[in-house]
Design an enzyme around this catalytic site. Structure first.
Site, PDB file in Angstrom:
ATOM      1  N   LYS A   9       1.046  -0.825   0.423  1.00  0.00           N
ATOM      2  CA  LYS A   9      -0.257  -0.190  -0.144  1.00  0.00           C
ATOM      3  C   LYS A   9       1.212   1.996   0.080  1.00  0.00           C
ATOM      4  O   LYS A   9       1.906   0.998  -0.266  1.00  0.00           O
ATOM      5  CB  LYS A   9      -0.895  -0.456   1.021  1.00  0.00           C
ATOM      6  CG  LYS A   9      -1.737  -1.263   1.547  1.00  0.00           C
ATOM      7  CD  LYS A   9      -3.016  -1.177   2.508  1.00  0.00           C
ATOM      8  CE  LYS A   9      -3.549  -2.353   2.352  1.00  0.00           C
ATOM      9  NZ  LYS A   9      -4.864  -2.588   3.108  1.00  0.00           N
ATOM     10  N   TYR A  49     -12.780  -2.333  -3.217  1.00  0.00           N
ATOM     11  CA  TYR A  49     -12.814  -2.679  -1.738  1.00  0.00           C
ATOM     12  C   TYR A  49     -14.380  -2.659  -2.535  1.00  0.00           C
ATOM     13  O   TYR A  49     -15.061  -1.752  -0.806  1.00  0.00           O
ATOM     14  CB  TYR A  49     -12.386  -0.803  -1.076  1.00  0.00           C
ATOM     15  CG  TYR A  49     -11.022  -1.882  -1.459  1.00  0.00           C
ATOM     16  CD1 TYR A  49     -10.500  -2.716   0.352  1.00  0.00           C
ATOM     17  CD2 TYR A  49     -10.055  -0.447  -1.406  1.00  0.00           C
ATOM     18  CE1 TYR A  49      -9.093  -2.679   0.075  1.00  0.00           C
ATOM     19  CE2 TYR A  49      -8.575  -0.811  -0.926  1.00  0.00           C
ATOM     20  CZ  TYR A  49      -8.044  -2.054  -0.066  1.00  0.00           C
ATOM     21  OH  TYR A  49      -7.122  -2.108   0.874  1.00  0.00           O
ATOM     22  N   ASN A 112      -1.396   0.045   6.570  1.00  0.00           N
ATOM     23  CA  ASN A 112      -0.892  -1.760   7.571  1.00  0.00           C
ATOM     24  C   ASN A 112      -0.078  -2.540   6.206  1.00  0.00           C
ATOM     25  O   ASN A 112      -0.493  -3.428   6.803  1.00  0.00           O
ATOM     26  CB  ASN A 112      -2.257  -2.591   7.548  1.00  0.00           C
ATOM     27  CG  ASN A 112      -3.369  -2.629   6.983  1.00  0.00           C
ATOM     28  OD1 ASN A 112      -3.235  -2.302   5.852  1.00  0.00           O
ATOM     29  ND2 ASN A 112      -3.715  -4.059   7.559  1.00  0.00           N
ATOM     30  N   HIS A 115      -2.166  -6.137   1.590  1.00  0.00           N
ATOM     31  CA  HIS A 115      -2.923  -6.349   1.600  1.00  0.00           C
ATOM     32  C   HIS A 115      -2.855  -7.519   0.294  1.00  0.00           C
ATOM     33  O   HIS A 115      -1.620  -7.488  -0.174  1.00  0.00           O
ATOM     34  CB  HIS A 115      -3.621  -5.373  -0.197  1.00  0.00           C
ATOM     35  CG  HIS A 115      -5.350  -5.981  -0.725  1.00  0.00           C
ATOM     36  ND1 HIS A 115      -6.390  -6.433   0.322  1.00  0.00           N
ATOM     37  CD2 HIS A 115      -5.549  -7.075  -1.072  1.00  0.00           C
ATOM     38  CE1 HIS A 115      -7.006  -6.862  -0.539  1.00  0.00           C
ATOM     39  NE2 HIS A 115      -6.362  -6.969  -1.194  1.00  0.00           N
ATOM     40  N   GLU A 126      -9.232  -9.981  -8.451  1.00  0.00           N
ATOM     41  CA  GLU A 126      -8.205  -9.186  -8.433  1.00  0.00           C
ATOM     42  C   GLU A 126      -6.851  -8.685  -8.833  1.00  0.00           C
ATOM     43  O   GLU A 126      -6.504  -8.136  -9.303  1.00  0.00           O
ATOM     44  CB  GLU A 126      -7.527  -9.148  -6.486  1.00  0.00           C
ATOM     45  CG  GLU A 126      -8.667  -8.818  -5.582  1.00  0.00           C
ATOM     46  CD  GLU A 126      -8.072  -8.774  -3.691  1.00  0.00           C
ATOM     47  OE1 GLU A 126      -7.640  -9.616  -3.744  1.00  0.00           O
ATOM     48  OE2 GLU A 126      -8.851  -8.659  -2.843  1.00  0.00           O
TER      49      GLU A 126
END
Ligand code: CMP
Length: 143
Positions: A9, A49, A112, A115, A126
Site C-alpha cells: 500500500k 474495495y 497496514n 493487502h 483482484e
C-alpha cells in the site's frame, strides 16, 4: 498452481518496504509472476474495495489507497493465499503477532502496509482487476 494478489500500500511504498516485502515472499519459496508500481484510480479503488462500500471507513480506505503509488504483485505457490495471509498477520497491527508483516511494520488498521487476497474468488477478481493476461509470466523457479 494457486495464485494470489498482494499489494504494498502507499504507506509501505513511502517507507521503502517494497524490497522487504518481495524478499519475504521470495525467501518463503513463492514465485513472483507479476509486479508493477502503479497509481490506482478512484474507480479502480472503488471496484477493488466494493465489498466494504457499506463500512464507515470506506471513504477513508479509497482516499488512502489512491493517495500514492502502490506495488501490485501476483505470487504463485502451493497454498499461497492462506500462507501469505498468515505472513501478513492480522489486519489491525495492534493484534498482529511479531514476525508478521503487520506485526513488524504496521502502524494503524488503515496504514497496514500490505493487502492480500482472502480467498480463491477474491484472488481471481483482484488479479484480473490489476493485471492483463500478458503481464503474468511463466518461468521455472530454482529451489
Ligand atoms: P485490506 O486487507 O486492504 O482490506 C480492507 C482494508 O480495510 C483493510 O486492509 C484495512 O486496511 C482497512 N480497514 C479495516 N478496518 C478499518 C477501520 N476500522 N478503519 C480504517 N480502515 C480499516
Amino acid at each position: 498452481m494457486e495464485k494470489t494478489f498482494l499489494m504494498v500500500k502507499p504507506d509501505g511504498v513511502q517507507r521503502n518496504l517494497v524490497g522487504e516485502m518481495v524478499s519475504r515472499f521470495e525467501r518463503k519459496g513463492f514465485k513472483l509472476v507479476g509486479a508493477k508500481l502503479m497509481q490506482m484510480s478512484d474507480d479502480m479503488a472503488k471496484t477493488h474495495y466494493d465489498e466494504h462500500q457499506d463500512k464507515p471507513f470506506y471513504g477513508e480506505l479509497v482516499e488512502f489507497i489512491t493517495s500514492g503509488p502502490v506495488f501490485a504483485m501476483v505470487w504463485e505457490g502451493e497454498n499461497v493465499i492462506a500462507i501469505a495471509r498468515d505472513m501478513m498477520g492480522k489486519t489491525n497491527p495492534l493484534e498482529a503477532a511479531p514476525g508478521t508483516i503487520r506485526g513488524d511494520y504496521g502502524m494503524t488498521v488503515g496504514k497496514n502496509i500490505i493487502h492480500g487476497s482472502d480467498s480463491p474468488e477474491s484472488a481471481e477478481k483482484e488479479i484480473n482487476l490489476f493485471f492483463q493476461d500478458n503481464e503474468i509470466k511463466t518461468y521455472s523457479k530454482q529451489d
